[in-house]
Design a protein around this motif. Structure first.
Motif, PDB file in Angstrom:
ATOM      1  N   GLU A  94     -14.717  46.533 -12.107  1.00 57.20           N
ATOM      2  CA  GLU A  94     -14.923  45.668 -10.929  1.00 57.20           C
ATOM      3  C   GLU A  94     -14.147  46.193  -9.725  1.00 57.20           C
ATOM      4  OE1 GLU A  94     -17.159  43.298 -10.884  1.00 57.20           O
ATOM      5  OE2 GLU A  94     -17.546  43.579 -13.022  1.00 57.20           O
ATOM      6  N   THR A  95     -13.016  46.827  -9.957  1.00 58.72           N
ATOM      7  CA  THR A  95     -12.186  47.341  -8.865  1.00 58.72           C
ATOM      8  C   THR A  95     -12.842  48.495  -8.112  1.00 58.72           C
ATOM      9  OG1 THR A  95     -11.035  48.737 -10.461  1.00 58.72           O
ATOM     10  CG2 THR A  95     -10.006  46.618  -9.933  1.00 58.72           C
ATOM     11  N   ASP A  96     -13.946  49.012  -8.620  1.00 61.00           N
ATOM     12  CA  ASP A  96     -14.669  50.103  -7.948  1.00 61.00           C
ATOM     13  C   ASP A  96     -15.684  49.597  -6.921  1.00 61.00           C
ATOM     14  OD1 ASP A  96     -13.449  52.196  -9.515  1.00 61.00           O
ATOM     15  OD2 ASP A  96     -14.730  51.557 -11.182  1.00 61.00           O
ATOM     16  N   THR A  97     -15.845  48.301  -6.808  1.00 58.20           N
ATOM     17  CA  THR A  97     -16.900  47.737  -5.966  1.00 58.20           C
ATOM     18  C   THR A  97     -16.801  48.192  -4.516  1.00 58.20           C
ATOM     19  OG1 THR A  97     -17.052  45.814  -7.415  1.00 58.20           O
ATOM     20  CG2 THR A  97     -18.028  45.597  -5.231  1.00 58.20           C
ATOM     21  N   ASP A  98     -15.635  48.067  -3.912  1.00 60.99           N
ATOM     22  CA  ASP A  98     -15.508  48.408  -2.488  1.00 60.99           C
ATOM     23  C   ASP A  98     -15.726  49.901  -2.232  1.00 60.99           C
ATOM     24  OD1 ASP A  98     -15.064  45.777  -1.694  1.00 60.99           O
ATOM     25  OD2 ASP A  98     -12.887  45.947  -1.952  1.00 60.99           O
ATOM     26  N   THR A  99     -15.182  50.735  -3.097  1.00 59.63           N
ATOM     27  CA  THR A  99     -15.346  52.178  -2.936  1.00 59.63           C
ATOM     28  C   THR A  99     -16.806  52.587  -3.118  1.00 59.63           C
ATOM     29  OG1 THR A  99     -13.129  52.415  -3.837  1.00 59.63           O
ATOM     30  CG2 THR A  99     -14.425  54.410  -3.652  1.00 59.63           C
ATOM     31  N   LEU A 100     -17.450  51.992  -4.115  1.00 52.56           N
ATOM     32  CA  LEU A 100     -18.869  52.280  -4.357  1.00 52.56           C
ATOM     33  C   LEU A 100     -19.723  51.825  -3.176  1.00 52.56           C
ATOM     34  CD1 LEU A 100     -21.008  53.293  -6.401  1.00 52.56           C
ATOM     35  CD2 LEU A 100     -21.110  50.937  -7.253  1.00 52.56           C
ATOM     36  N   PHE A 101     -19.424  50.645  -2.643  1.00 52.28           N
ATOM     37  CA  PHE A 101     -20.174  50.158  -1.481  1.00 52.28           C
ATOM     38  C   PHE A 101     -19.975  51.096  -0.284  1.00 52.28           C
ATOM     39  CE2 PHE A 101     -20.302  47.626   2.459  1.00 52.28           C
ATOM     40  CZ  PHE A 101     -21.676  47.427   2.499  1.00 52.28           C
ATOM     41  N   ALA A 102     -18.743  51.530  -0.068  1.00 58.46           N
ATOM     42  CA  ALA A 102     -18.476  52.449   1.051  1.00 58.46           C
ATOM     43  C   ALA A 102     -19.293  53.732   0.902  1.00 58.46           C
ATOM     44  CB  ALA A 102     -16.984  52.767   1.131  1.00 58.46           C
ATOM     45  N   LEU A 103     -19.380  54.248  -0.309  1.00 56.72           N
ATOM     46  CA  LEU A 103     -20.149  55.469  -0.562  1.00 56.72           C
ATOM     47  C   LEU A 103     -21.627  55.267  -0.251  1.00 56.72           C
ATOM     48  CD1 LEU A 103     -20.400  58.351  -1.852  1.00 56.72           C
ATOM     49  CD2 LEU A 103     -20.746  57.170  -4.033  1.00 56.72           C
ATOM     50  N   HIS A 104     -22.206  54.240  -0.821  1.00 59.71           N
ATOM     51  CA  HIS A 104     -23.654  54.026  -0.701  1.00 59.71           C
ATOM     52  C   HIS A 104     -24.077  53.373   0.617  1.00 59.71           C
ATOM     53  CE1 HIS A 104     -25.528  55.191  -4.562  1.00 59.71           C
ATOM     54  NE2 HIS A 104     -24.283  55.120  -4.984  1.00 59.71           N
ATOM     55  N   SER A 105     -23.132  53.002   1.449  1.00 62.16           N
ATOM     56  CA  SER A 105     -23.505  52.412   2.741  1.00 62.16           C
ATOM     57  C   SER A 105     -23.556  53.454   3.862  1.00 62.16           C
ATOM     58  CB  SER A 105     -22.530  51.285   3.111  1.00 62.16           C
ATOM     59  OG  SER A 105     -21.223  51.789   3.304  1.00 62.16           O
ATOM     60  N   ARG A 106     -23.150  54.680   3.578  1.00 61.61           N
ATOM     61  CA  ARG A 106     -23.156  55.737   4.598  1.00 61.61           C
ATOM     62  C   ARG A 106     -24.516  56.441   4.635  1.00 61.61           C
ATOM     63  NH1 ARG A 106     -17.860  56.504   2.622  1.00 61.61           N
ATOM     64  NH2 ARG A 106     -18.337  58.442   1.548  1.00 61.61           N
ATOM     65  N   ALA A 107     -25.174  56.373   5.763  1.00 59.09           N
ATOM     66  CA  ALA A 107     -26.499  56.981   5.927  1.00 59.09           C
ATOM     67  C   ALA A 107     -26.452  58.486   5.660  1.00 59.09           C
ATOM     68  CB  ALA A 107     -27.036  56.707   7.330  1.00 59.09           C
ATOM     69  N   HIS A 108     -25.381  59.134   6.069  1.00 58.22           N
ATOM     70  CA  HIS A 108     -25.252  60.580   5.873  1.00 58.22           C
ATOM     71  C   HIS A 108     -25.284  60.940   4.383  1.00 58.22           C
ATOM     72  CE1 HIS A 108     -23.919  64.678   6.587  1.00 58.22           C
ATOM     73  NE2 HIS A 108     -22.918  64.493   5.744  1.00 58.22           N
ATOM     74  N   VAL A 109     -24.620  60.152   3.567  1.00 58.73           N
ATOM     75  CA  VAL A 109     -24.581  60.403   2.127  1.00 58.73           C
ATOM     76  C   VAL A 109     -25.929  60.089   1.485  1.00 58.73           C
ATOM     77  CG1 VAL A 109     -23.512  59.660  -0.057  1.00 58.73           C
ATOM     78  CG2 VAL A 109     -22.086  60.034   1.970  1.00 58.73           C
ATOM     79  N   MET A 110     -26.587  59.057   1.973  1.00 60.58           N
ATOM     80  CA  MET A 110     -27.813  58.561   1.349  1.00 60.58           C
ATOM     81  C   MET A 110     -29.094  59.158   1.924  1.00 60.58           C
ATOM     82  SD  MET A 110     -26.516  56.650  -0.910  1.00 60.58           S
ATOM     83  CE  MET A 110     -27.925  55.789  -1.525  1.00 60.58           C
ATOM     84  N   ARG A 111     -29.000  60.117   2.812  1.00 59.15           N
ATOM     85  CA  ARG A 111     -30.193  60.606   3.513  1.00 59.15           C
ATOM     86  C   ARG A 111     -31.255  61.195   2.591  1.00 59.15           C
ATOM     87  NH1 ARG A 111     -26.376  64.588   4.669  1.00 59.15           N
ATOM     88  NH2 ARG A 111     -27.074  66.710   4.327  1.00 59.15           N
TER      89      ARG A 111
END
Length: 190
Positions: free
Chosen positions: A20-37
């Motif tokens: 559960e403690t990974d939630t914020d880090t995971l959200f930060a990763l998948h919320s970046r358009a550059h990473v998800m392009r």
């Protein structure tokens, strides 16, 4: 039949089950358009997506259809990203590989190292005969990662993704047990 999510180590990385403690880090990763392009879905706009992803990781393991793990740098515990095997089919001895890394960690060989560790576990523990992966045809870096660990490009899925109105093609890669070289550990990037 459940599947225990592995905890694995490499010279530079730790791969472990999501918490559960990974939630914020995971959200930060998948919320970046550059990473998800090059993904088959748009960037996340709600933290709840990360919560659902972690819940799905547990469900996939409980159902015995795969395993997803957090990738951390062993030296300092820094979040690198995640990788996983899904669609595990013990009858056909096959699964699909996927990964997503923080852009600050790109170009250091972490994706290759993590994929190699997960593939070793998959071939040794799950007795796989085939692992498949897909990469957007514009994502040359991901294609290189797959080729470094032994995958062969087998074909192209034409116009298989439409994200925010943008149509893209994907390459299909395959790695067979008889082609797998577990001792061919890729040299880390410098």
């Amino acid at each position: 039949m459940s599947l225990a999510t592995p905890a694995l180590r490499t010279p530079r990385l730790r791969l472990r089950p999501f918490a559960e403690t990974d939630t914020d880090t995971l959200f930060a990763l998948h919320s970046r358009a550059h990473v998800m392009r090059y993904w088959d879905s748009p960037p996340w706009s709600e933290r709840a997506r990360a919560e659902r992803f972690i819940a799905t990781c547990r469900k996939v393991a409980d159902e015995g259809t795969g395993a997803r793990v957090v990738i951390e740098r062993a030296s300092d515990g820094a979040f690198v990203g995640w990788c996983g095997l899904t669609s595990w089919n013990p009858v056909h001895r096959s699964a699909s590989l996927g990964y997503c890394l923080d852009d600050a960690m790109w170009g250091r060989g972490y994706a290759t190292e993590a994929a190699h560790a997960l593939l070793r576990w998959a071939f040794d523990t799950l007795d796989l005969n085939r692992v498949q992966a897909e990469a957007d045809t514009r994502n040359a870096a991901s294609a290189r990662v797959l080729e470094k660990v032994g995958f062969v490009r087998e074909g192209t899925l034409r116009e298989d993704c439409v994200v925010n109105g943008e149509v893209s093609d994907s390459w299909v890669f395959g790695l067979l047990r008889r082609e797998w070289r577990p001792s061919a550990v890729p040299a880390p990037a410098r």
